[in-house]
Write a protein that holds these residues in place. Sequence first.
Motif, mmCIF file in Angstrom:
data_model
loop_
_atom_site.group_PDB
_atom_site.id
_atom_site.type_symbol
_atom_site.label_atom_id
_atom_site.label_comp_id
_atom_site.label_asym_id
_atom_site.label_seq_id
_atom_site.Cartn_x
_atom_site.Cartn_y
_atom_site.Cartn_z
ATOM 1 N N ASP A 101 0.962 -1.097 -0.173
ATOM 2 C CA ASP A 101 0.299 0.108 -0.152
ATOM 3 C C ASP A 101 0.744 0.756 -0.013
ATOM 4 O O ASP A 101 -0.024 2.431 0.337
ATOM 5 N N GLY A 102 1.892 1.534 -0.262
ATOM 6 C CA GLY A 102 2.999 2.457 -0.158
ATOM 7 C C GLY A 102 3.597 2.603 1.338
ATOM 8 O O GLY A 102 4.661 3.930 1.089
ATOM 9 N N ASP A 103 2.754 2.070 1.881
ATOM 10 C CA ASP A 103 4.077 2.533 2.947
ATOM 11 C C ASP A 103 5.123 1.616 3.964
ATOM 12 O O ASP A 103 4.491 0.956 3.677
ATOM 13 N N LEU A 104 5.333 2.422 5.091
ATOM 14 C CA LEU A 104 6.086 1.358 5.943
ATOM 15 C C LEU A 104 5.577 0.885 6.985
ATOM 16 O O LEU A 104 5.005 0.664 7.585
ATOM 17 N N ASP A 105 5.647 -1.239 6.811
ATOM 18 C CA ASP A 105 5.365 -1.562 8.224
ATOM 19 C C ASP A 105 6.741 -2.153 8.615
ATOM 20 O O ASP A 105 8.023 -2.256 8.503
ATOM 21 N N ILE A 106 6.461 -2.793 9.627
ATOM 22 C CA ILE A 106 7.355 -3.539 10.211
ATOM 23 C C ILE A 106 6.911 -5.429 9.890
ATOM 24 O O ILE A 106 6.141 -5.623 10.862
ATOM 25 N N LEU A 107 8.064 -5.870 9.740
ATOM 26 C CA LEU A 107 8.003 -7.587 10.191
ATOM 27 C C LEU A 107 8.613 -7.653 11.312
ATOM 28 O O LEU A 107 10.506 -6.905 11.388
ATOM 29 N N VAL A 108 8.344 -8.474 12.274
ATOM 30 C CA VAL A 108 8.807 -8.581 13.595
ATOM 31 C C VAL A 108 9.588 -10.220 13.616
ATOM 32 O O VAL A 108 8.126 -11.266 13.626
ATOM 33 N N LYS A 109 10.519 -10.494 13.373
ATOM 34 C CA LYS A 109 11.048 -11.865 13.767
ATOM 35 C C LYS A 109 11.409 -12.338 14.580
ATOM 36 O O LYS A 109 12.449 -11.650 15.325
ATOM 37 N N PRO A 110 11.315 -12.936 15.786
ATOM 38 C CA PRO A 110 11.511 -13.606 17.226
ATOM 39 C C PRO A 110 12.181 -14.706 16.548
ATOM 40 O O PRO A 110 12.975 -14.709 15.481
#
Length: 400
Positions: A373-382
């Motif tokens: 969608d054009g904005d920055l998300d966060i991948l949370v990798k434990p």
Amino acid sequence: MRTLLALFVLTVPLIAQTAAPGWKLLSSKTGDLPVPVPGAQQTSATVFDIDGDRINDIVISERTMAPGVVWLRRTKTGWYRYVIDNAVTLIEAGAAYADIDGDGDLDIAVGGESRSNEIWWYENPAPNFSPSTPWTRHIIKKSGARKHHDLMFADIDGDSRLELVFWNQGGATLMMARIPANPKSGSEWPLSTIYAYSSDSEMQQRGTVPRWKRPNEHEGLAFADIDGDGLGDIVGGGWWFKRRPDGTFLPNPVDAAYHFSRSAAGQLKKGGRPEIVLVVGDGTGPLNWYEWVNGTWIAHRLADVDNAHSLAILDFDNDGNLDIFCAEMRLSGGNPASKTWILYGDGQGNFRESVIATGLDNHESKAADLDGDGDLDILVKPYNHETPALHVLLNLAKGQ
């Protein structure tokens, strides 16, 4: 009393893992994403467009069980798991991606951990993807010392071709590998040493470090033209390495007491040289940004952190000013109040702190557009807290 206690225990994880307004937390624990791998030590996370649909996909590695490497393919209805390597793999944190074989799609390179002296790459099989068919694995390095925490592709010599830069902690070196004409040949790539450091002793480190850290062990990689001469330079291990016209590198200290750290570089303060950010990845210590002033790197303390193994410089709010993303681990279940931050910059060296989530285990978490969608998300990798697991923080602030 027993009933009340049971209810409290069940609700603690839901209270602890929360997202701030404007962010939506998705998790494999609640079925929003597939469980990536079966093992409990998830080592690396990489985000890039594997299938060429202009939407980022996710690659996760794990080192105790098979399959050792998988990718999660983003579709209109969610993420689906595909196998890259169906064996047990001894992969360290810090994988990197590039079009290694020049066929127009992106491949991935991974480094062996403390039991392996190898680096290898997986050939993207596009467009022939099968969820259960592994990718072909090729050799980059198969000799010398072990452990390769942090890999980076960059045009190091200005020839418009990418090279692979990596730390080889077992050999106390920063190294470079050139992509050969035939990277699928099975032969080791041409290797050279950029920088060697002593494992005999070190300065007293900022904060605390884990017991397993070797003396003077270096980590962290970033790439930027630090001195403005038009040639890209390497940042890592508390140093920056100036690229000279003859192809050699000149080490310059930024903070020699912070060599075991994550690294990022970018124009946080407009004008002058790019700034450098260092933070402790394993242990406790400060999140610092460093400003070059008349030949001296001045440290500016932003926060005290606990195992902040995730760091990046990006423009989250699209205001033209770079921001800092930093996030803490919950190593072995510790640090229950772990924070996932964005520090919004104003381009003048001032930052507004925003905690976007708490209670998550961020080991090599990544900021990227994960839903197209054009904005920055966060991948949370434990790494090992409640693993196997994976989380995503979706940015709901449309139109920023």
